[in-house]
Design a protein around this motif. Structure first.
Motif, PDB file in Angstrom:
ATOM      1  N   LYS A 180       0.650  -1.080   0.064  1.00  0.00           N
ATOM      2  CA  LYS A 180      -0.088  -0.026   0.026  1.00  0.00           C
ATOM      3  C   LYS A 180       0.884   1.273  -0.032  1.00  0.00           C
ATOM      4  N   LYS A 181       2.247   1.087   0.576  1.00  0.00           N
ATOM      5  CA  LYS A 181       2.909   2.273   0.518  1.00  0.00           C
ATOM      6  C   LYS A 181       4.029   1.863  -0.247  1.00  0.00           C
ATOM      7  N   ASN A 182       4.551   2.553  -1.412  1.00  0.00           N
ATOM      8  CA  ASN A 182       5.820   2.373  -2.209  1.00  0.00           C
ATOM      9  C   ASN A 182       6.445   3.566  -2.698  1.00  0.00           C
ATOM     10  N   PRO A 183       7.087   4.434  -1.636  1.00  0.00           N
ATOM     11  CA  PRO A 183       7.439   5.918  -2.023  1.00  0.00           C
ATOM     12  C   PRO A 183       8.370   5.620  -3.262  1.00  0.00           C
ATOM     13  N   LYS A 184       9.288   4.756  -3.362  1.00  0.00           N
ATOM     14  CA  LYS A 184      10.405   4.629  -4.218  1.00  0.00           C
ATOM     15  C   LYS A 184       9.832   4.102  -5.583  1.00  0.00           C
ATOM     16  N   HIS A 185       8.490   3.701  -5.614  1.00  0.00           N
ATOM     17  CA  HIS A 185       8.019   3.259  -6.895  1.00  0.00           C
ATOM     18  C   HIS A 185       8.645   1.808  -7.421  1.00  0.00           C
ATOM     19  N   LEU A 186       9.012   1.222  -6.518  1.00  0.00           N
ATOM     20  CA  LEU A 186       9.888   0.049  -6.670  1.00  0.00           C
ATOM     21  C   LEU A 186       8.923  -0.915  -7.758  1.00  0.00           C
ATOM     22  N   LYS A 187       9.611  -1.711  -8.618  1.00  0.00           N
ATOM     23  CA  LYS A 187       9.119  -2.766  -9.483  1.00  0.00           C
ATOM     24  C   LYS A 187       9.307  -4.034  -8.853  1.00  0.00           C
ATOM     25  N   PHE A 188       8.450  -4.971  -8.780  1.00  0.00           N
ATOM     26  CA  PHE A 188       8.799  -6.247  -8.232  1.00  0.00           C
ATOM     27  C   PHE A 188       8.791  -7.391  -9.107  1.00  0.00           C
ATOM     28  N   LEU A 189       9.629  -8.284  -9.236  1.00  0.00           N
ATOM     29  CA  LEU A 189       9.858  -9.273 -10.171  1.00  0.00           C
ATOM     30  C   LEU A 189       9.822 -10.554  -9.562  1.00  0.00           C
ATOM     31  N   GLU A 190       8.964 -11.586  -9.473  1.00  0.00           N
ATOM     32  CA  GLU A 190       8.879 -12.565  -8.542  1.00  0.00           C
ATOM     33  C   GLU A 190       9.721 -13.814  -9.497  1.00  0.00           C
ATOM     34  N   THR A 191      10.481 -14.251  -8.507  1.00  0.00           N
ATOM     35  CA  THR A 191      11.469 -15.022  -9.219  1.00  0.00           C
ATOM     36  C   THR A 191      11.694 -16.592  -8.356  1.00  0.00           C
ATOM     37  N   ASP A 192      11.794 -17.692  -9.115  1.00  0.00           N
ATOM     38  CA  ASP A 192      12.041 -18.814  -8.514  1.00  0.00           C
ATOM     39  C   ASP A 192      13.446 -18.749  -7.541  1.00  0.00           C
ATOM     40  N   SER A 193      13.442 -19.167  -6.411  1.00  0.00           N
ATOM     41  CA  SER A 193      14.231 -18.982  -5.255  1.00  0.00           C
ATOM     42  C   SER A 193      15.755 -19.341  -5.816  1.00  0.00           C
ATOM     43  N   ALA A 194      15.860 -20.210  -6.585  1.00  0.00           N
ATOM     44  CA  ALA A 194      17.031 -21.023  -7.274  1.00  0.00           C
ATOM     45  C   ALA A 194      17.820 -19.848  -8.227  1.00  0.00           C
ATOM     46  N   PHE A 195      16.746 -18.831  -8.744  1.00  0.00           N
ATOM     47  CA  PHE A 195      17.317 -18.163  -9.637  1.00  0.00           C
ATOM     48  C   PHE A 195      17.611 -16.813  -9.003  1.00  0.00           C
ATOM     49  N   LEU A 196      17.504 -16.407  -7.829  1.00  0.00           N
ATOM     50  CA  LEU A 196      17.442 -14.984  -7.116  1.00  0.00           C
ATOM     51  C   LEU A 196      18.817 -14.504  -7.276  1.00  0.00           C
ATOM     52  N   GLY A 197      19.861 -15.221  -6.930  1.00  0.00           N
ATOM     53  CA  GLY A 197      21.284 -15.012  -7.058  1.00  0.00           C
ATOM     54  C   GLY A 197      21.750 -14.334  -8.294  1.00  0.00           C
ATOM     55  N   ARG A 198      21.383 -15.296  -9.126  1.00  0.00           N
ATOM     56  CA  ARG A 198      21.811 -14.944 -10.771  1.00  0.00           C
ATOM     57  C   ARG A 198      21.142 -13.720 -11.304  1.00  0.00           C
ATOM     58  N   SER A 199      19.915 -13.446 -10.669  1.00  0.00           N
ATOM     59  CA  SER A 199      19.261 -12.126 -10.957  1.00  0.00           C
ATOM     60  C   SER A 199      19.851 -10.765 -10.570  1.00  0.00           C
ATOM     61  N   LEU A 200      20.985 -10.762  -9.777  1.00  0.00           N
ATOM     62  CA  LEU A 200      21.455  -9.698  -9.231  1.00  0.00           C
ATOM     63  C   LEU A 200      22.163  -8.824 -10.186  1.00  0.00           C
ATOM     64  N   PRO A 201      22.778  -9.385 -11.300  1.00  0.00           N
ATOM     65  CA  PRO A 201      23.339  -8.255 -12.041  1.00  0.00           C
ATOM     66  C   PRO A 201      22.018  -7.194 -13.143  1.00  0.00           C
ATOM     67  N   ASP A 202      21.005  -8.060 -13.056  1.00  0.00           N
ATOM     68  CA  ASP A 202      19.783  -7.233 -13.774  1.00  0.00           C
ATOM     69  C   ASP A 202      18.868  -6.623 -13.005  1.00  0.00           C
ATOM     70  N   VAL A 203      19.050  -6.580 -11.549  1.00  0.00           N
ATOM     71  CA  VAL A 203      18.041  -5.796 -10.759  1.00  0.00           C
ATOM     72  C   VAL A 203      18.841  -4.785 -10.047  1.00  0.00           C
ATOM     73  N   GLY A 204      18.116  -3.960  -9.244  1.00  0.00           N
ATOM     74  CA  GLY A 204      18.656  -3.056  -7.992  1.00  0.00           C
ATOM     75  C   GLY A 204      19.150  -3.644  -6.985  1.00  0.00           C
ATOM     76  N   PHE A 205      18.071  -4.637  -6.439  1.00  0.00           N
ATOM     77  CA  PHE A 205      18.480  -5.407  -5.497  1.00  0.00           C
ATOM     78  C   PHE A 205      17.610  -6.648  -5.432  1.00  0.00           C
ATOM     79  N   SER A 206      17.920  -7.534  -4.530  1.00  0.00           N
ATOM     80  CA  SER A 206      17.107  -9.013  -4.380  1.00  0.00           C
ATOM     81  C   SER A 206      17.160  -9.295  -2.816  1.00  0.00           C
ATOM     82  N   VAL A 207      15.942  -9.742  -2.676  1.00  0.00           N
ATOM     83  CA  VAL A 207      15.724 -10.334  -1.479  1.00  0.00           C
ATOM     84  C   VAL A 207      15.920 -12.152  -1.450  1.00  0.00           C
ATOM     85  N   ILE A 208      16.885 -12.635  -0.698  1.00  0.00           N
ATOM     86  CA  ILE A 208      17.198 -14.029  -1.040  1.00  0.00           C
ATOM     87  C   ILE A 208      17.058 -14.846   0.165  1.00  0.00           C
TER      88      ILE A 208
END
Length: 278
Positions: A180-208
């Motif tokens: 309900k609050k997203n002051p930085k207008h972040l965009k969320f990409l739901e990703t299989d947990s096995a590939f979250l680490g690999r996603s790091l070059p393509d995202v601002g940050f990742s929750v792993i």
């Protein structure tokens, strides 16, 4: 001179000896069988490859000393471990926390019961581009776990650190629709947990999740700029079919997972990337 028929006189005695010997043999085999059954008692433990399996191997060694053989069955992803327990391919699993389990039960109707706690794999926030939450920029792409339980957990971590705000009552099962609050207008990409680490070059940050972070060559204690505490509500637990929850083997297994040997291994091996939950 009187001739004695030795064969006729000895036969009854021989028969008695044969019967006695046979009875003794049966008793010996029965006792040996009971001993073998105890010695060969075995359960199959399902877990994920990597740190989960490493912790399980130490627990299995402790259980072995207590007379229980634990055969570890490794899986490469979350999706199959509970199903294997349901169809009785394994006897117990060790890879999930209670919110994940509750979601699986509600979706699949599993009749499972959680037993004792094992370890916590702290959820962390990682980035190749920033080193602090103050550096988050407008419109950043964020990769988060796709599985429902860890998605809610990830969003809660971001909320606790003031990055987003969730709908009141969303709890551990929150989704991106509950933001309900997203002051930085972040965009969320739901990703299989096995590939979250690999996603790091393509995202601002990742929750792993901690276990997948370790598999990706990351150190939660060193590389995460935000990290769950050791008192997390998301401790992993042993899980069994409800019909089997009182089997004595599982008490032995639980004590093995909560042993000083396992605690020492976790603290020495993972240096804070995995935390004992007992």
């Amino acid at each position: 001179m009187r001739l004695v028929n030795i064969e006729k006189e000895e036969t009854p005695r021989m028969k008695r000896r044969i019967v006695i010997a046979a009875i003794a043999s049966v008793l010996t085999l029965a006792l040996a069988g009971c001993g073998d059954k105890t010695a060969e008692k075995e359960i199959k433990l399902g877990t994920l490859s990597g740190p989960h399996a490493e912790v399980a191997e130490v627990a299995a060694k402790v259980a072995k000393e207590k007379g229980l053989n634990v055969r570890i069955v490794e899986f490469s992803d979350y999706g199959h471990v509970n199903e294997a327990l349901a169809v009785k391919d394994i006897d117990v699993n060790a890879f999930q926390h209670v919110p994940f389990l509750e979601k699986a039960i509600s979706q699949r109707g599993y009749k499972f019961t959680p037993l004792g706690k094992t370890v916590v794999f702290p959820l962390g926030v990682y980035s190749l581009k920033i080193k602090d939450k103050s550096q988050i920029t407008d419109g950043m792409l964020v990769s988060v776990p796709a599985d429902p339980a860890n998605l809610g957990r990830a969003l809660q971590l971001l909320e606790r650190n003031g990055i987003i705000g969730l709908r009141p009552g969303a709890g551990v099962h929150a989704t991106t629709h509950d933001i309900k609050k997203n002051p930085k207008h972040l965009k969320f990409l739901e990703t299989d947990s096995a590939f979250l680490g690999r996603s790091l070059p393509d995202v601002g940050f990742s929750v792993i999740n901690g276990s997948w972070a370790v598999k990706s060559g990351l150190s939660p204690a060193k590389d995460a700029f935000l990290l769950e505490g050791g008192d997390s509500d998301f401790a992993n637990v042993l899980v069994v079919r409800t019909e089997d929850k009182d089997r004595p083997e599982f008490k032995v297994l639980q004590s093995a997972f909560q042993s000083p040997e396992v605690k020492a291994f976790v603290l020495d091996k993972f240096k804070g990337s995995v935390v004992p939950a007992f």
